[in-house]
Design a protein around this motif. Sequence first.
Motif, PDB file in Angstrom:
ATOM      1  N   LEU A  57       0.551  -1.415   0.030  1.00 15.70           N
ATOM      2  CA  LEU A  57      -0.039   0.080  -0.144  1.00 15.70           C
ATOM      3  C   LEU A  57       0.943   1.290   0.058  1.00 15.70           C
ATOM      4  O   LEU A  57       2.035   1.375   0.610  1.00 15.70           O
ATOM      5  CB  LEU A  57      -1.117   0.089   1.126  1.00 15.70           C
ATOM      6  N   VAL A  58       0.619   2.202  -1.018  1.00 14.86           N
ATOM      7  CA  VAL A  58       1.195   3.486  -0.880  1.00 14.86           C
ATOM      8  C   VAL A  58       1.050   4.132   0.285  1.00 14.86           C
ATOM      9  O   VAL A  58       0.161   4.397   0.844  1.00 14.86           O
ATOM     10  CB  VAL A  58       0.674   4.098  -2.005  1.00 14.86           C
ATOM     11  N   GLU A  59       2.274   4.529   0.907  1.00 14.17           N
ATOM     12  CA  GLU A  59       2.414   5.302   2.161  1.00 14.17           C
ATOM     13  C   GLU A  59       3.361   6.504   2.028  1.00 14.17           C
ATOM     14  O   GLU A  59       4.695   6.023   1.853  1.00 14.17           O
ATOM     15  CB  GLU A  59       2.710   4.635   3.405  1.00 14.17           C
ATOM     16  N   LYS A  60       3.210   7.699   1.332  1.00 16.50           N
ATOM     17  CA  LYS A  60       3.935   8.790   1.083  1.00 16.50           C
ATOM     18  C   LYS A  60       4.854   8.318  -0.130  1.00 16.50           C
ATOM     19  O   LYS A  60       4.171   8.098  -1.214  1.00 16.50           O
ATOM     20  CB  LYS A  60       4.891   9.080   2.443  1.00 16.50           C
ATOM     21  N   ASP A  61       6.073   8.233   0.121  1.00 14.01           N
ATOM     22  CA  ASP A  61       7.136   7.783  -1.028  1.00 14.01           C
ATOM     23  C   ASP A  61       7.064   6.472  -1.047  1.00 14.01           C
ATOM     24  O   ASP A  61       8.423   5.787  -1.669  1.00 14.01           O
ATOM     25  CB  ASP A  61       8.410   8.720  -0.900  1.00 14.01           C
ATOM     26  N   GLU A  62       6.549   5.459  -0.462  1.00 15.86           N
ATOM     27  CA  GLU A  62       7.067   4.147  -0.380  1.00 15.86           C
ATOM     28  C   GLU A  62       5.789   3.234  -0.259  1.00 15.86           C
ATOM     29  O   GLU A  62       4.693   3.388   0.100  1.00 15.86           O
ATOM     30  CB  GLU A  62       7.660   3.870   1.161  1.00 15.86           C
ATOM     31  N   LEU A  63       5.921   1.952  -0.852  1.00 14.28           N
ATOM     32  CA  LEU A  63       5.112   1.030  -0.583  1.00 14.28           C
ATOM     33  C   LEU A  63       5.270   0.202   0.551  1.00 14.28           C
ATOM     34  O   LEU A  63       6.284  -0.338   0.924  1.00 14.28           O
ATOM     35  CB  LEU A  63       5.179  -0.039  -1.877  1.00 14.28           C
ATOM     36  N   GLU A 115       7.304 -13.118 -11.786  1.00 13.59           N
ATOM     37  CA  GLU A 115       6.398 -12.308 -10.864  1.00 13.59           C
ATOM     38  C   GLU A 115       5.396 -11.411 -11.817  1.00 13.59           C
ATOM     39  O   GLU A 115       5.883 -11.132 -12.982  1.00 13.59           O
ATOM     40  CB  GLU A 115       7.186 -11.079 -10.157  1.00 13.59           C
ATOM     41  N   ILE A 116       4.441 -11.085 -11.358  1.00 13.70           N
ATOM     42  CA  ILE A 116       3.464 -10.007 -11.866  1.00 13.70           C
ATOM     43  C   ILE A 116       3.112  -9.022 -10.861  1.00 13.70           C
ATOM     44  O   ILE A 116       2.620  -9.594  -9.633  1.00 13.70           O
ATOM     45  CB  ILE A 116       2.300 -10.821 -12.511  1.00 13.70           C
ATOM     46  N   VAL A 117       2.981  -7.724 -11.249  1.00 10.62           N
ATOM     47  CA  VAL A 117       2.433  -6.868 -10.332  1.00 10.62           C
ATOM     48  C   VAL A 117       1.484  -5.790 -10.793  1.00 10.62           C
ATOM     49  O   VAL A 117       1.821  -5.498 -11.942  1.00 10.62           O
ATOM     50  CB  VAL A 117       3.844  -5.874  -9.836  1.00 10.62           C
ATOM     51  N   VAL A 118       0.554  -5.854 -10.383  1.00 10.63           N
ATOM     52  CA  VAL A 118      -0.491  -5.104 -10.763  1.00 10.63           C
ATOM     53  C   VAL A 118      -1.132  -3.641 -10.033  1.00 10.63           C
ATOM     54  O   VAL A 118      -1.467  -3.895  -8.828  1.00 10.63           O
ATOM     55  CB  VAL A 118      -1.755  -5.955 -10.948  1.00 10.63           C
ATOM     56  N   PRO A 119      -0.982  -2.521 -10.511  1.00 11.11           N
ATOM     57  CA  PRO A 119      -1.473  -1.573  -9.664  1.00 11.11           C
ATOM     58  C   PRO A 119      -2.781  -1.410  -9.426  1.00 11.11           C
ATOM     59  O   PRO A 119      -3.593  -1.823 -10.381  1.00 11.11           O
ATOM     60  CB  PRO A 119      -1.037  -0.286 -10.497  1.00 11.11           C
ATOM     61  N   LEU A 120      -3.104  -0.709  -8.121  1.00 10.08           N
ATOM     62  CA  LEU A 120      -4.449  -0.640  -7.578  1.00 10.08           C
ATOM     63  C   LEU A 120      -4.833   1.138  -7.698  1.00 10.08           C
ATOM     64  O   LEU A 120      -4.203   1.778  -7.263  1.00 10.08           O
ATOM     65  CB  LEU A 120      -4.874  -1.004  -6.311  1.00 10.08           C
ATOM     66  N   PHE A 121      -5.853   1.300  -8.919  1.00  6.26           N
ATOM     67  CA  PHE A 121      -6.162   2.575  -9.023  1.00  6.26           C
ATOM     68  C   PHE A 121      -7.542   2.917  -8.352  1.00  6.26           C
ATOM     69  O   PHE A 121      -8.286   2.199  -8.236  1.00  6.26           O
ATOM     70  CB  PHE A 121      -6.365   2.953 -10.433  1.00  6.26           C
ATOM     71  N   LYS A 122      -7.620   4.297  -7.749  1.00  2.94           N
ATOM     72  CA  LYS A 122      -8.763   4.859  -7.535  1.00  2.94           C
ATOM     73  C   LYS A 122      -8.782   6.191  -7.765  1.00  2.94           C
ATOM     74  O   LYS A 122      -8.034   7.154  -7.352  1.00  2.94           O
ATOM     75  CB  LYS A 122      -8.925   4.832  -5.958  1.00  2.94           C
ATOM     76  N   GLY A 128      -2.064   1.261  -4.287  1.00  2.00           N
ATOM     77  CA  GLY A 128      -1.170   0.093  -3.783  1.00  2.00           C
ATOM     78  C   GLY A 128      -1.024  -0.824  -4.919  1.00  2.00           C
ATOM     79  O   GLY A 128      -1.308  -0.260  -6.127  1.00  2.00           O
ATOM     80  N   VAL A 129      -0.388  -2.017  -4.963  1.00  2.00           N
ATOM     81  CA  VAL A 129      -0.013  -2.621  -5.960  1.00  2.00           C
ATOM     82  C   VAL A 129      -0.518  -4.318  -5.468  1.00  2.00           C
ATOM     83  O   VAL A 129      -0.317  -4.703  -4.095  1.00  2.00           O
ATOM     84  CB  VAL A 129       1.281  -2.951  -6.531  1.00  2.00           C
ATOM     85  N   LEU A 130      -0.917  -5.169  -6.313  1.00  3.33           N
ATOM     86  CA  LEU A 130      -1.009  -6.589  -5.961  1.00  3.33           C
ATOM     87  C   LEU A 130       0.279  -7.139  -6.486  1.00  3.33           C
ATOM     88  O   LEU A 130       0.589  -6.962  -7.663  1.00  3.33           O
ATOM     89  CB  LEU A 130      -2.177  -7.239  -6.701  1.00  3.33           C
ATOM     90  N   TYR A 147      -7.133 -11.007 -16.016  1.00  2.00           N
ATOM     91  CA  TYR A 147      -8.140 -11.210 -14.895  1.00  2.00           C
ATOM     92  C   TYR A 147      -7.526 -10.426 -13.594  1.00  2.00           C
ATOM     93  O   TYR A 147      -8.339 -10.129 -12.688  1.00  2.00           O
ATOM     94  CB  TYR A 147      -8.042 -12.782 -14.591  1.00  2.00           C
ATOM     95  N   LEU A 148      -6.295 -10.591 -13.438  1.00  2.00           N
ATOM     96  CA  LEU A 148      -5.862 -10.032 -12.102  1.00  2.00           C
ATOM     97  C   LEU A 148      -6.292  -8.322 -12.131  1.00  2.00           C
ATOM     98  O   LEU A 148      -6.479  -7.942 -10.998  1.00  2.00           O
ATOM     99  CB  LEU A 148      -4.371 -10.009 -12.044  1.00  2.00           C
ATOM    100  N   GLU A 149      -6.220  -7.598 -13.330  1.00  2.00           N
ATOM    101  CA  GLU A 149      -6.558  -6.282 -13.168  1.00  2.00           C
ATOM    102  C   GLU A 149      -8.043  -6.313 -12.988  1.00  2.00           C
ATOM    103  O   GLU A 149      -8.524  -5.357 -12.184  1.00  2.00           O
ATOM    104  CB  GLU A 149      -6.301  -5.779 -14.553  1.00  2.00           C
ATOM    105  N   GLN A 150      -8.817  -7.342 -13.377  1.00  2.00           N
ATOM    106  CA  GLN A 150     -10.507  -7.319 -13.062  1.00  2.00           C
ATOM    107  C   GLN A 150     -10.525  -7.326 -11.365  1.00  2.00           C
ATOM    108  O   GLN A 150     -11.387  -6.739 -10.890  1.00  2.00           O
ATOM    109  CB  GLN A 150     -11.070  -8.293 -13.964  1.00  2.00           C
ATOM    110  N   ILE A 151      -9.708  -8.283 -11.065  1.00  2.00           N
ATOM    111  CA  ILE A 151      -9.787  -8.618  -9.622  1.00  2.00           C
ATOM    112  C   ILE A 151      -9.432  -7.046  -8.746  1.00  2.00           C
ATOM    113  O   ILE A 151     -10.238  -7.006  -7.695  1.00  2.00           O
ATOM    114  CB  ILE A 151      -9.021  -9.802  -9.131  1.00  2.00           C
ATOM    115  N   VAL A 152      -8.387  -6.565  -9.012  1.00  2.00           N
ATOM    116  CA  VAL A 152      -7.905  -5.610  -8.319  1.00  2.00           C
ATOM    117  C   VAL A 152      -9.120  -4.304  -8.382  1.00  2.00           C
ATOM    118  O   VAL A 152      -9.255  -3.772  -7.593  1.00  2.00           O
ATOM    119  CB  VAL A 152      -6.629  -5.065  -8.551  1.00  2.00           C
ATOM    120  N   ALA A 153      -9.804  -4.360  -9.677  1.00  2.00           N
ATOM    121  CA  ALA A 153     -10.670  -3.251  -9.950  1.00  2.00           C
ATOM    122  C   ALA A 153     -11.929  -3.522  -8.693  1.00  2.00           C
ATOM    123  O   ALA A 153     -12.555  -2.330  -8.550  1.00  2.00           O
ATOM    124  CB  ALA A 153     -11.208  -3.407 -11.491  1.00  2.00           C
TER     125      ALA A 153
END
Length: 156
Positions: A57-63, A115-122, A128-130, A147-153
Amino acid sequence: MAEDLQIIKGTKSEQYEALIPQIKGLLSGEPNLIANLANTAAALKEQFGWFWIGFYLVEKDELVLGPFQGPVACTRIRKGRGVCGSSWEQAKTLIVPDVEKFPGHIACSSLSKSEIVVPLFKDGNIWGVLDVDSSDYNQFDETDQLYLEQIVALLS
């Protein structure tokens, strides 16, 4: 709320197609973000058996490490560092067939091979990222991305 997960065999697409409605059921009516992230990670881990699945999860300048399934993990990742930080910086899903070949890869575990990393947008912002790691090379592809992009949405 669904409390039992139905593990489905079949093609990767068939597994995702069966899992997504179950994740929707887990999330339905539950407003707590941590609970929803935890159940999503658990559902993915149970269905696919990947080495590590979790959220940063994004917290200032870090995950910062959030709910996950798997062995202990890196706690903080700076923007632009490793696969997770690069996905955040580039605002896009990254698929890495061999993590050792990724420039600046952060080795939280030597057992992770792809690895796969998917960003979480709002509202257009990444919160954050998965992050999903496999102990096999070349584990992830465009089907996983779709499908992972659908899940994080569903989490936004």
